[in-house]
Each structure stands twice: as structure tokens, then as C-alpha cells.
Design a protein around this motif. Structure first.
Motif, PDB file in Angstrom:
ATOM      1  N   ILE A 100       3.475   0.197   4.776  1.00  0.00           N
ATOM      2  CA  ILE A 100       2.043   0.351   4.991  1.00  0.00           C
ATOM      3  C   ILE A 100       1.659   1.804   5.240  1.00  0.00           C
ATOM      4  N   THR A 101       2.537   2.604   5.847  1.00  0.00           N
ATOM      5  CA  THR A 101       2.189   4.011   6.077  1.00  0.00           C
ATOM      6  C   THR A 101       2.046   4.756   4.751  1.00  0.00           C
ATOM      7  N   ASP A 102       2.894   4.408   3.777  1.00  0.00           N
ATOM      8  CA  ASP A 102       2.771   5.021   2.450  1.00  0.00           C
ATOM      9  C   ASP A 102       1.495   4.556   1.762  1.00  0.00           C
ATOM     10  N   VAL A 103       1.191   3.267   1.907  1.00  0.00           N
ATOM     11  CA  VAL A 103      -0.020   2.716   1.293  1.00  0.00           C
ATOM     12  C   VAL A 103      -1.261   3.367   1.891  1.00  0.00           C
ATOM     13  N   LEU A 104      -1.302   3.516   3.209  1.00  0.00           N
ATOM     14  CA  LEU A 104      -2.448   4.148   3.860  1.00  0.00           C
ATOM     15  C   LEU A 104      -2.629   5.588   3.394  1.00  0.00           C
ATOM     16  N   ARG A 130     -10.351   5.695  14.312  1.00  0.00           N
ATOM     17  CA  ARG A 130     -11.101   5.330  13.107  1.00  0.00           C
ATOM     18  C   ARG A 130     -10.636   6.107  11.874  1.00  0.00           C
ATOM     19  N   THR A 131      -9.525   6.833  11.985  1.00  0.00           N
ATOM     20  CA  THR A 131      -9.034   7.626  10.865  1.00  0.00           C
ATOM     21  C   THR A 131      -7.737   7.057  10.312  1.00  0.00           C
ATOM     22  N   ILE A 132      -7.438   7.426   9.068  1.00  0.00           N
ATOM     23  CA  ILE A 132      -6.185   6.991   8.448  1.00  0.00           C
ATOM     24  C   ILE A 132      -4.991   7.673   9.112  1.00  0.00           C
ATOM     25  N   THR A 133      -5.163   8.922   9.536  1.00  0.00           N
ATOM     26  CA  THR A 133      -4.089   9.620  10.242  1.00  0.00           C
ATOM     27  C   THR A 133      -3.670   8.834  11.484  1.00  0.00           C
ATOM     28  N   TYR A 134      -4.648   8.365  12.234  1.00  0.00           N
ATOM     29  CA  TYR A 134      -4.340   7.570  13.431  1.00  0.00           C
ATOM     30  C   TYR A 134      -3.651   6.271  13.038  1.00  0.00           C
ATOM     31  N   ALA A 135      -4.135   5.606  11.983  1.00  0.00           N
ATOM     32  CA  ALA A 135      -3.545   4.334  11.556  1.00  0.00           C
ATOM     33  C   ALA A 135      -2.075   4.518  11.184  1.00  0.00           C
ATOM     34  N   ILE A 136      -1.764   5.628  10.519  1.00  0.00           N
ATOM     35  CA  ILE A 136      -0.373   5.908  10.154  1.00  0.00           C
ATOM     36  C   ILE A 136       0.468   6.139  11.412  1.00  0.00           C
ATOM     37  N   ASP A 137      -0.051   6.944  12.353  1.00  0.00           N
ATOM     38  CA  ASP A 137       0.664   7.184  13.605  1.00  0.00           C
ATOM     39  C   ASP A 137       0.841   5.891  14.387  1.00  0.00           C
ATOM     40  N   TYR A 138      -0.160   5.037  14.350  1.00  0.00           N
ATOM     41  CA  TYR A 138      -0.102   3.748  15.056  1.00  0.00           C
ATOM     42  C   TYR A 138       1.095   2.930  14.568  1.00  0.00           C
ATOM     43  N   HIS A 139       1.293   2.914  13.252  1.00  0.00           N
ATOM     44  CA  HIS A 139       2.418   2.153  12.702  1.00  0.00           C
ATOM     45  C   HIS A 139       3.750   2.839  12.989  1.00  0.00           C
ATOM     46  N   ARG A 140       3.773   4.134  12.871  1.00  0.00           N
ATOM     47  CA  ARG A 140       5.026   4.847  13.136  1.00  0.00           C
ATOM     48  C   ARG A 140       5.472   4.694  14.595  1.00  0.00           C
ATOM     49  N   ASN A 141       4.506   4.542  15.496  1.00  0.00           N
ATOM     50  CA  ASN A 141       4.815   4.392  16.917  1.00  0.00           C
ATOM     51  C   ASN A 141       4.834   2.928  17.352  1.00  0.00           C
ATOM     52  N   ARG A 209       0.625 -13.948   2.020  1.00  0.00           N
ATOM     53  CA  ARG A 209       1.407 -13.403   3.137  1.00  0.00           C
ATOM     54  C   ARG A 209       2.867 -13.832   3.019  1.00  0.00           C
ATOM     55  N   ALA A 210       3.086 -15.077   2.612  1.00  0.00           N
ATOM     56  CA  ALA A 210       4.454 -15.561   2.447  1.00  0.00           C
ATOM     57  C   ALA A 210       5.165 -14.821   1.312  1.00  0.00           C
ATOM     58  N   ARG A 211       4.427 -14.433   0.282  1.00  0.00           N
ATOM     59  CA  ARG A 211       5.027 -13.748  -0.858  1.00  0.00           C
ATOM     60  C   ARG A 211       5.272 -12.269  -0.571  1.00  0.00           C
ATOM     61  N   TYR A 212       4.281 -11.597   0.035  1.00  0.00           N
ATOM     62  CA  TYR A 212       4.373 -10.145   0.186  1.00  0.00           C
ATOM     63  C   TYR A 212       4.773  -9.710   1.597  1.00  0.00           C
ATOM     64  N   GLY A 213       4.605 -10.567   2.565  1.00  0.00           N
ATOM     65  CA  GLY A 213       4.916 -10.209   3.944  1.00  0.00           C
ATOM     66  C   GLY A 213       3.703  -9.798   4.750  1.00  0.00           C
ATOM     67  N   ALA A 214       2.698  -9.191   4.090  1.00  0.00           N
ATOM     68  CA  ALA A 214       1.483  -8.760   4.779  1.00  0.00           C
ATOM     69  C   ALA A 214       0.341  -8.671   3.769  1.00  0.00           C
ATOM     70  N   VAL A 215      -0.881  -8.817   4.276  1.00  0.00           N
ATOM     71  CA  VAL A 215      -2.082  -8.837   3.432  1.00  0.00           C
ATOM     72  C   VAL A 215      -3.075  -7.795   3.924  1.00  0.00           C
ATOM     73  N   LEU A 216      -3.730  -7.126   2.989  1.00  0.00           N
ATOM     74  CA  LEU A 216      -4.795  -6.165   3.294  1.00  0.00           C
ATOM     75  C   LEU A 216      -6.107  -6.689   2.732  1.00  0.00           C
ATOM     76  N   ARG A 217      -7.185  -6.508   3.502  1.00  0.00           N
ATOM     77  CA  ARG A 217      -8.517  -6.957   3.067  1.00  0.00           C
ATOM     78  C   ARG A 217      -9.450  -5.752   2.952  1.00  0.00           C
ATOM     79  N   PHE A 218     -10.233  -5.749   1.885  1.00  0.00           N
ATOM     80  CA  PHE A 218     -11.201  -4.684   1.642  1.00  0.00           C
ATOM     81  C   PHE A 218     -12.574  -5.301   1.466  1.00  0.00           C
ATOM     82  N   VAL A 219     -13.526  -4.886   2.292  1.00  0.00           N
ATOM     83  CA  VAL A 219     -14.897  -5.392   2.233  1.00  0.00           C
ATOM     84  C   VAL A 219     -15.816  -4.266   1.772  1.00  0.00           C
TER      85      VAL A 219
END
Length: 238
Positions: A100-104, A130-141, A209-219
Motif C-alpha cells: 500500500i505504501t507503493d500504491v499511495l 490529511r496528506t499522502i506522506t502521512y498515510a505512508i508514514d502511518y503504514h510504515r510505523n 478482499r478475499a482475493r487481493y487481501g485489501a480493498v481501496l475505495r474512491f469516491v
């Protein structure tokens, strides 16, 4: 008392505004159709850009476009600014195929929107959730500060767009809900409505979710939530 009844009926009819037939004509006018095409082109373009991000696999997209009378409450409530407003909304679901960090990071490169506050050089503000940088750090930590405290969940949204994804084994669990599939038989009901689901018989979010492991939603919405602006609206006169 007898006179009050017809006066109340006249007042309610006046408050209601033009008839459904007249509003339907306004909702399908050349002006409305032109604005509708522009709004849908924007939403389709943004969705296509996200679909092209490496590491995401499109699962399904629901789309609704409707024109309605604004809700007024009671007959004696304040009159809405519009007698008709038109909005469209697209909700797309993707299977996450890679880290997910690569995807973000690739979503940021796709330049779909400016997610969260940035500094004068266009860099994400590091302390904003509210930033992608934070989201990446959130996952790494793994959602934890160095002292073990729980980090606030990342929030990627603008006034008309939102990205969210599964975080199932984090201190703050987040699970994307099942898609709300629009009913085809409801299309055309009321003043104006059309809807679609692509593909027509998609897998469920749970199956994805069963196929990929995780799902992303875009509105993606045509409505600016900060200003309540619509792609087409008919103002109330008088």
C-alpha cells in the motif's frame, strides 16, 4: 377557519415550486445536458487516472446522477435557494495488489488531487493526517508513534473526492463496507435519475478482499461540499 384551509393549500403549493413536469424539462434541457456531460467527463477522467495506477485492480464502480427538489422540512420552514439541484456520484472499488505504501506514492504521482495541506514548495505538510506522506508514514510505523501511542488514522479527501482503504490489523481498524448497488428499476424515478454498475454483475467487496487481501475505495462527486455547489441547479425566483 374555512378560508384558512385553501390559503394553506395555496401556500404549500407555492412553497413546493414548479411541477415535476416543468422541473423534469429543466433537468433535461440542453443547458443541463451540457453541464452533465462536463461533470461526468471530470469524474470519469479522475476514475480512469486512479484505475491506471500500478498495484490497483478495478473491481466495480457504481454511478448515480439525480436531480431532486431540495428538502424543505415543514411548510413553514425557510425556503431553499433552489427549486431543483442536480448531483452525480461515482464510487469505485479496487483490489490492492502490491504494498500500500507503493500504491499511495503512485497515487500522489498520478496527480488526481492535492491531498491535504502543502508548503510553499508543494511538499506535503508532514504533521497533517490529511496528506499522502502521512498515510505512508502511518503504514510504515504500523499506526504507532515511537513511544507506542496510537497515530490518528489518515484521511485523504478534498471537497469532492475521497480515498479510503482497508487497514484490518492496525490499532485503529478500518474496513471498507460493501458497495451500495443502485437499483436499475429506480432510474428515471422522481424528477431525474440514472444509475449504473460496472461490471453489471461484480464480485462483492468481501470477495475482492478475499482475493487481493485489501480493498481501496474512491469516491468522486460533482458537488463541492464546502460551498454546496451543484453541476446544475434552478434557483428559486422571488
Amino acid at each position: 377557519m374555512l378560508l384558512a384551509i385553501p390559503l394553506l393549500a395555496i401556500s404549500e403549493a407555492s412553497a413546493r415550486g414548479p411541477s415535476d413536469r416543468k422541473l423534469r424539462k429543466r433537468a433535461t434541457s440542453p443547458e443541463a445536458e451540457s453541464r452533465r456531460a462536463v461533470a461526468q467527463e471530470r469524474i470519469d477522467d479522475l476514475t480512469a487516472r486512479l484505475s491506471a495506477v500500478e498495484g490497483l485492480e478495478h473491481v466495480l464502480t457504481t454511478f448515480t446522477d439525480s436531480c431532486v427538489r431540495p428538502y424543505r422540512g415543514s411548510a413553514f420552514g425557510a425556503q431553499p435557494t433552489y427549486v431543483l439541484r442536480c448531483e452525480m456520484r461515482s464510487v469505485s472499488y479496487f483490489g490492492i495488489q502490491s504494498d500500500i505504501t507503493d500504491v499511495l506514492a503512485r497515487i500522489r504521482e498520478a496527480d488526481i488531487a492535492s491531498w491535504g495541506p502543502q508548503d510553499g514548495q508543494g511538499q506535503d505538510h508532514p504533521d497533517s493526517s490529511r496528506t499522502i506522506t502521512y498515510a505512508i508514514d502511518y503504514h510504515r510505523n504500523r499506526g504507532r508513534y515511537p513511544d507506542g501511542g496510537t497515530m490518528p488514522a489518515p484521511v485523504l479527501e478534498t471537497t469532492s473526492l475521497e480515498i479510503d482503504w482497508d487497514r484490518l490489523d492496525f490499532p485503529l481498524v478500518n474496513r471498507i463496507e460493501e458497495a451500495n448497488l443502485p437499483a436499475p428499476e429506480a432510474a428515471g424515478g422522481g424528477i431525474y435519475r440514472r444509475c449504473s454498475t460496472v461490471p453489471q454483475a461484480p464480485m462483492s467487496v468481501a470477495e475482492a478482499r478475499a482475493r487481493y487481501g485489501a480493498v481501496l475505495r474512491f469516491v468522486a462527486s460533482s458537488t463541492d461540499t464546502s460551498r454546496r455547489t451543484y453541476y446544475h441547479a434552478v434557483p428559486r425566483r422571488g
